[in-house]
Motif scaffolding. Structure first.
Motif, PDB file in Angstrom:
ATOM      1  N   ALA A 102      -4.475  14.371  16.579  1.00  0.00           N
ATOM      2  CA  ALA A 102      -3.689  15.507  15.901  1.00  0.00           C
ATOM      3  C   ALA A 102      -2.767  14.784  14.949  1.00  0.00           C
ATOM      4  CB  ALA A 102      -2.597  15.731  17.172  1.00  0.00           C
ATOM      5  N   ALA A 103      -2.341  13.655  14.988  1.00  0.00           N
ATOM      6  CA  ALA A 103      -1.713  12.852  13.915  1.00  0.00           C
ATOM      7  C   ALA A 103      -2.588  12.865  12.761  1.00  0.00           C
ATOM      8  CB  ALA A 103      -1.031  11.498  14.303  1.00  0.00           C
ATOM      9  N   GLY A 104      -3.770  12.239  12.605  1.00  0.00           N
ATOM     10  CA  GLY A 104      -4.693  12.295  11.443  1.00  0.00           C
ATOM     11  C   GLY A 104      -4.833  13.584  10.892  1.00  0.00           C
ATOM     12  N   THR A 105      -5.000  14.575  11.591  1.00  0.00           N
ATOM     13  CA  THR A 105      -5.187  16.226  11.140  1.00  0.00           C
ATOM     14  C   THR A 105      -3.937  16.265  10.419  1.00  0.00           C
ATOM     15  OG1 THR A 105      -6.811  16.624  12.928  1.00  0.00           O
ATOM     16  CG2 THR A 105      -5.972  18.448  11.613  1.00  0.00           C
ATOM     17  N   ALA A 106      -2.747  16.218  10.999  1.00  0.00           N
ATOM     18  CA  ALA A 106      -1.447  16.595  10.560  1.00  0.00           C
ATOM     19  C   ALA A 106      -1.094  15.987   9.369  1.00  0.00           C
ATOM     20  CB  ALA A 106      -0.371  16.519  11.483  1.00  0.00           C
ATOM     21  N   ALA A 107      -1.544  14.604   9.255  1.00  0.00           N
ATOM     22  CA  ALA A 107      -1.163  14.007   8.163  1.00  0.00           C
ATOM     23  C   ALA A 107      -2.124  14.328   6.879  1.00  0.00           C
ATOM     24  CB  ALA A 107      -1.599  12.458   8.394  1.00  0.00           C
ATOM     25  N   ALA A 108      -3.204  14.519   6.998  1.00  0.00           N
ATOM     26  CA  ALA A 108      -4.019  15.370   5.997  1.00  0.00           C
ATOM     27  C   ALA A 108      -3.571  16.286   5.454  1.00  0.00           C
ATOM     28  CB  ALA A 108      -5.408  15.593   6.454  1.00  0.00           C
ATOM     29  N   LEU A 109      -2.822  17.466   6.409  1.00  0.00           N
ATOM     30  CA  LEU A 109      -2.390  18.724   5.953  1.00  0.00           C
ATOM     31  C   LEU A 109      -0.936  18.372   5.130  1.00  0.00           C
ATOM     32  CD1 LEU A 109      -2.432  20.913   9.255  1.00  0.00           C
ATOM     33  CD2 LEU A 109      -3.871  21.189   7.085  1.00  0.00           C
ATOM     34  N   ALA A 110      -0.195  17.430   5.717  1.00  0.00           N
ATOM     35  CA  ALA A 110       1.001  17.131   4.956  1.00  0.00           C
ATOM     36  C   ALA A 110       0.942  16.468   3.537  1.00  0.00           C
ATOM     37  CB  ALA A 110       1.947  16.270   5.949  1.00  0.00           C
ATOM     38  N   ALA A 111      -0.047  15.598   3.521  1.00  0.00           N
ATOM     39  CA  ALA A 111      -0.350  14.831   2.413  1.00  0.00           C
ATOM     40  C   ALA A 111      -0.840  15.846   1.197  1.00  0.00           C
ATOM     41  CB  ALA A 111      -1.767  13.882   2.466  1.00  0.00           C
ATOM     42  N   SER A 112      -1.395  17.164   1.708  1.00  0.00           N
ATOM     43  CA  SER A 112      -2.139  18.198   0.590  1.00  0.00           C
ATOM     44  C   SER A 112      -1.042  18.961   0.360  1.00  0.00           C
ATOM     45  CB  SER A 112      -3.281  18.656   1.411  1.00  0.00           C
ATOM     46  OG  SER A 112      -2.775  19.596   2.450  1.00  0.00           O
ATOM     47  N   PHE A 134       0.734  -1.245   0.024  1.00  0.00           N
ATOM     48  CA  PHE A 134      -0.035  -0.162   0.044  1.00  0.00           C
ATOM     49  C   PHE A 134       0.896   1.321   0.061  1.00  0.00           C
ATOM     50  CE2 PHE A 134      -2.747  -3.367   1.700  1.00  0.00           C
ATOM     51  CZ  PHE A 134      -3.974  -2.658   1.086  1.00  0.00           C
ATOM     52  N   LYS A 135       0.547   2.177  -0.935  1.00  0.00           N
ATOM     53  CA  LYS A 135       1.470   3.376  -1.101  1.00  0.00           C
ATOM     54  C   LYS A 135       0.574   4.478  -0.640  1.00  0.00           C
ATOM     55  CE  LYS A 135       4.340   3.881  -4.347  1.00  0.00           C
ATOM     56  NZ  LYS A 135       5.014   4.152  -5.649  1.00  0.00           N
ATOM     57  N   ALA A 136       1.379   5.386   0.075  1.00  0.00           N
ATOM     58  CA  ALA A 136       0.497   6.669   0.256  1.00  0.00           C
ATOM     59  C   ALA A 136       1.569   7.835   0.366  1.00  0.00           C
ATOM     60  CB  ALA A 136       0.271   6.489   1.830  1.00  0.00           C
ATOM     61  N   LYS A 137       0.900   8.920   0.545  1.00  0.00           N
ATOM     62  CA  LYS A 137       1.926  10.183   0.850  1.00  0.00           C
ATOM     63  C   LYS A 137       2.384  10.278   2.032  1.00  0.00           C
ATOM     64  CE  LYS A 137      -0.656  12.640  -2.699  1.00  0.00           C
ATOM     65  NZ  LYS A 137      -1.839  13.802  -3.171  1.00  0.00           N
ATOM     66  N   VAL A 138       1.488   9.952   3.234  1.00  0.00           N
ATOM     67  CA  VAL A 138       1.932  10.087   4.590  1.00  0.00           C
ATOM     68  C   VAL A 138       1.519   8.675   5.342  1.00  0.00           C
ATOM     69  CG1 VAL A 138       1.788  11.476   6.698  1.00  0.00           C
ATOM     70  CG2 VAL A 138       1.975  12.422   4.344  1.00  0.00           C
ATOM     71  N   SER A 181       2.914  20.075  -1.230  1.00  0.00           N
ATOM     72  CA  SER A 181       4.019  19.552  -2.133  1.00  0.00           C
ATOM     73  C   SER A 181       5.017  18.543  -1.825  1.00  0.00           C
ATOM     74  CB  SER A 181       4.316  20.671  -3.112  1.00  0.00           C
ATOM     75  OG  SER A 181       5.074  21.605  -2.088  1.00  0.00           O
ATOM     76  N   SER A 182       5.558  18.924  -0.480  1.00  0.00           N
ATOM     77  CA  SER A 182       6.587  18.176  -0.002  1.00  0.00           C
ATOM     78  C   SER A 182       6.135  16.951   0.698  1.00  0.00           C
ATOM     79  CB  SER A 182       7.340  19.011   1.016  1.00  0.00           C
ATOM     80  OG  SER A 182       6.706  19.274   2.007  1.00  0.00           O
ATOM     81  N   HIS A 183       4.953  17.088   1.229  1.00  0.00           N
ATOM     82  CA  HIS A 183       4.776  15.914   1.942  1.00  0.00           C
ATOM     83  C   HIS A 183       5.252  15.524   3.097  1.00  0.00           C
ATOM     84  CE1 HIS A 183       3.396  14.090  -2.207  1.00  0.00           C
ATOM     85  NE2 HIS A 183       2.260  14.949  -1.748  1.00  0.00           N
ATOM     86  N   ASN A 184       5.857  16.743   3.801  1.00  0.00           N
ATOM     87  CA  ASN A 184       6.851  16.565   4.905  1.00  0.00           C
ATOM     88  C   ASN A 184       6.142  17.072   6.023  1.00  0.00           C
ATOM     89  OD1 ASN A 184       8.943  17.109   6.730  1.00  0.00           O
ATOM     90  ND2 ASN A 184      10.367  17.968   5.106  1.00  0.00           N
ATOM     91  N   VAL A 185       5.991  15.952   7.114  1.00  0.00           N
ATOM     92  CA  VAL A 185       5.471  16.061   8.213  1.00  0.00           C
ATOM     93  C   VAL A 185       6.118  17.310   9.071  1.00  0.00           C
ATOM     94  CG1 VAL A 185       4.415  13.811   8.275  1.00  0.00           C
ATOM     95  CG2 VAL A 185       6.529  14.232   9.582  1.00  0.00           C
ATOM     96  N   HIS A 186       7.241  17.570   8.872  1.00  0.00           N
ATOM     97  CA  HIS A 186       7.873  18.562  10.046  1.00  0.00           C
ATOM     98  C   HIS A 186       7.538  19.946   9.329  1.00  0.00           C
ATOM     99  CE1 HIS A 186      10.355  14.946  11.425  1.00  0.00           C
ATOM    100  NE2 HIS A 186      10.394  14.700  10.410  1.00  0.00           N
ATOM    101  N   SER A 187       7.216  20.036   8.412  1.00  0.00           N
ATOM    102  CA  SER A 187       7.064  21.422   7.668  1.00  0.00           C
ATOM    103  C   SER A 187       5.601  21.733   7.738  1.00  0.00           C
ATOM    104  CB  SER A 187       7.370  21.360   6.384  1.00  0.00           C
ATOM    105  OG  SER A 187       8.723  20.802   5.924  1.00  0.00           O
ATOM    106  N   VAL A 188       4.620  21.122   8.509  1.00  0.00           N
ATOM    107  CA  VAL A 188       3.286  21.349   8.775  1.00  0.00           C
ATOM    108  C   VAL A 188       3.129  22.600   9.280  1.00  0.00           C
ATOM    109  CG1 VAL A 188       1.018  20.645   9.871  1.00  0.00           C
ATOM    110  CG2 VAL A 188       2.399  18.859   8.666  1.00  0.00           C
ATOM    111  N   ASP A 189       2.108  23.513   8.985  1.00  0.00           N
ATOM    112  CA  ASP A 189       1.936  24.894   9.524  1.00  0.00           C
ATOM    113  C   ASP A 189       1.222  24.594  10.937  1.00  0.00           C
ATOM    114  OD1 ASP A 189       0.822  27.193  10.453  1.00  0.00           O
ATOM    115  OD2 ASP A 189       0.925  27.970   8.380  1.00  0.00           O
TER     116      ASP A 189
END
Length: 335
Positions: free
Chosen positions: A299-309, A60-64, A311-319
């Motif tokens: 929090a992780a679920g919400t942050a994952a949605a933000l990161a997946a949307s 299974f592939k995913a962005k986050v 361009s970088s898919h980087n969880v460390h860069s979530v606003d």
């Protein structure tokens, strides 16, 4: 205040509630499946997970990805650094006892092991029940049904042989608690029987994935607040090891849980939630329990949605400001 206290859980009802919530969200559920391996496309990027079930092995592939395995399996296999103590906290196999006389149970002596007058200590002192320990939490979850978090088992939840041995020992422990209760609280338990032992071992301790921040026991004692906190926690430091003395807050005290505890330092597109988040051994005794696990999961679920949307898919860069705004609008509490 009426909502922020102990809540009795009927697991059969709760399973249906959770399934409806997940399916109504549009997510798909896949039971009887386990993560067996991971695939990485770069040093810090997880590309796919390999899942084992009746179809064999499926990628299974995913962005986050979110690691909510409890043991941090996903992040560990992807190469994240983790902490794990040599002497783990004891585990418990929870169980339910049915056909209890509800009136006698509610109007009899307090059986909880926090009350040193509990009759369970008479059973321990008798020497007839070696598997019965001074750990017994219990609550009525339905007519004549009492649910137990009781007994201590030595197990390493990352070792399947150890878990197997603990499950077998746990079922014997449940039966021994029943016999002890028939002995010391016969009015309530004379006709009772063990109706269910848990499907999974209640593991309290294993791997903790090292994140961008490691929450410490000192942070807990200082009631620390963080700019990136995604929730609050007030649970006491509860470590199930011999001779450990619990440490409690005063009424109204709490600490913040920083988002950085959910972001594995070595991985770009993986978040952790639950008891594998980034804490030291002491603070872990507070953050491993159900309420903060619910907080970090949301929090992780919400942050994952933000990161997946992004361009970088980087969880460390979530606003983090956006993350906190969304969480607060959904009822999360933090300062």
């Amino acid at each position: 205040p009426s909502k922020l206290d102990w809540v009795n859980i009927n697991p059969e009802y709760l399973m249906k509630v959770y399934e409806k919530m997940v399916r109504d969200s549009g997510a798909k559920v896949l039971f009887f499946s386990r993560v067996a391996a991971v695939e990485k496309s770069a040093d810090d990027t997880l590309d796919a997970i390999i899942v084992a079930n009746k179809n064999g092995l499926t990628a299974f592939k995913a962005k986050v990805f979110i690691d909510a395995t409890g043991d941090g399996d996903l992040a560990t296999w992807a190469g994240a650094e983790y902490m794990k103590t040599d002497v783990l906290q004891d585990a418990t196999l929870c169980f339910s006892i049915a056909n209890v006389d509800t009136y006698a149970f509610l109007n009899g002596p307090n059986l909880h092991s926090d009350d040193k007058r509990s009759p369970i200590f008479n059973a321990i002192r008798s020497g007839r029940y070696p598997r019965v320990s001074g750990h017994m939490c219990l609550n009525l979850v339905g007519p004549g049904v009492v649910q137990f978090n009781a007994g201590h088992l030595h197990a390493d939840s990352t070792d399947p042989w150890s878990v197997t041995d603990a499950m077998i020992e746990g079922r014997l422990t449940a039966e021994e608690y029943l016999l002890a209760l028939k002995d010391v609280a016969p009015k309530a338990f004379a006709n009772a029987f063990v109706v269910k032992t848990a499907s999974l071992l209640g593991a309290r301790d294993s791997r903790r994935i090292v994140g961008d921040y490691v929450f410490t026991g000192d942070d807990w004692r200082e009631r620390k607040t963080f700019d990136d906190e995604i929730g609050r926690n007030c649970y006491y430091i509860d470590v199930h090891k011999k001779d450990f003395v619990p440490v409690h807050y005063k009424k109204g005290d709490s600490h913040g849980i920083p988002y950085r505890c959910l972001t594995p330092r070595d991985l770009k597109n993986v978040l952790t939630a639950g008891r594998c988040i980034s804490t030291d051994e002491e603070a872990f005794g507070s953050l491993r329990v159900m309420p903060p696990c619910l907080v970090t999961g949301e929090a992780a679920g919400t942050a994952a949605a933000l990161a997946a949307s992004s361009s970088s898919h980087n969880v460390h860069s979530v606003d983090v400001a956006d993350l906190r705004t969304i969480l607060r609008s959904n009822g999360a509490y933090f300062l």
